[in-house]
Design a protein around this motif. Structure first.
Motif, PDB file in Angstrom:
ATOM      1  N   ASP A  36       6.630  56.697  49.683  1.00 23.11           N
ATOM      2  CA  ASP A  36       5.794  57.037  48.727  1.00 23.11           C
ATOM      3  C   ASP A  36       4.211  56.509  48.343  1.00 23.11           C
ATOM      4  O   ASP A  36       3.501  56.374  47.909  1.00 23.11           O
ATOM      5  N   LYS A  90       8.900  59.202  43.890  1.00 22.40           N
ATOM      6  CA  LYS A  90       9.337  58.665  43.700  1.00 22.40           C
ATOM      7  C   LYS A  90      10.916  59.736  44.577  1.00 22.40           C
ATOM      8  O   LYS A  90       9.683  60.987  45.321  1.00 22.40           O
ATOM      9  N   ASP A  91      11.542  59.483  45.402  1.00 30.70           N
ATOM     10  CA  ASP A  91      12.901  60.564  46.076  1.00 30.70           C
ATOM     11  C   ASP A  91      13.089  61.715  45.594  1.00 30.70           C
ATOM     12  O   ASP A  91      13.560  62.052  44.197  1.00 30.70           O
TER      13      ASP A  91
END
Length: 239
Positions: free
Chosen positions: A137, A150-151
């Protein structure tokens, strides 16, 4: 004579496709990572010599140079280690736009005939996430890059992914910066919106599978000269 004429036309068309405003992204398939050039669903060949770097990044942020291998007008790299991210840099050479000849592409700056409307260097960069790890990130050091906050691999179709655009490790200036508002790779020419502020932008996730986010940045040097950056972030999502 007819065969020579047809061959010349084919070469001109191929050169035009190489030099036009194409996008670029990476797709990892098994033990190989392919560099795709063009638009989703419509890729084109490119010179292997324009790839200046391909890199594999491990979970410990260790960077390993990968060797591009020619493959049917494009290139791939063998993934001979356990990488969490892959990056590539591509030199799209020097461009001139004149009233007389339109757009022309050369290896280096040179004298051209006619009145120059625009000129400048063009670079393309891309990175793909194989496995989300701590620190993704944040910018990784590409000159121009898209950073997910974020993922993204855990998101589903229709979800929003907040991303930041960076230039030389700092939030990208809004002037001259654009980004696609969807990562749906089925859209051949995704809509690009201009960056209004150097702040996060929400990107809509497409159908499960490969996702591609496209970014553009035009850095003006003066009224005529500029540097163009085209860059992308790709990753996969599940159902």
């Amino acid at each position: 004579m007819m065969k020579k004429t047809v061959l010349a036309m084919v070469l001109v068309m191929a050169f035009a496709s190489i030099c036009s405003a194409h996008d670029m992204w990476l797709e990892n398939k098994g033990r190989k990572a392919f560099l795709m050039y063009g638009h989703p669903g419509a890729t084109d060949p490119y010179p292997l010599s324009r790839i200046t770097a391909m890199t594999g990044i491990s979970e410990n942020n260790w960077k390993t140079s990968l060797e591009p291998v020619y493959n049917k007008g494009g290139a791939f790299a063998w993934l001979d280690d356990d990488y969490t991210m892959l990056t590539v840099e591509f030199d799209n050479r020097y461009w001139y736009h004149t009233e007389e000849a339109g757009w022309e592409n050369f290896d280096l700056p040179r004298q051209v005939c006619g009145r120059v409307i625009d000129e400048g260097r063009s670079y393309k960069l891309s990175k793909t996430i194989i496995k989300w790890t701590h620190g993704m990130d944040k910018p990784i050091g590409q000159r121009a890059e898209i950073v997910p906050l974020k993922d993204p691999t855990k998101l589903k179709e229709g979800d929003s992914l907040p991303v930041m655009m960076y230039f030389e490790g700092m939030p990208m200036p809004a002037a001259g910066a654009r980004i696609s508002v969807s990562s749906d790779r089925n859209i051949e020419h995704p809509e690009l919106v201009s960056l209004k502020e150097s702040k996060p932008v929400n990107v809509k996730i497409g159908p499960a599978g490969r996702q591609v986010i496209i970014g553009k940045y035009e850095k003006r040097i003066d009224d005529i000269r500029r540097v163009w950056y085209a860059f992308s972030l790709s990753f996969r999502t599940g159902k």
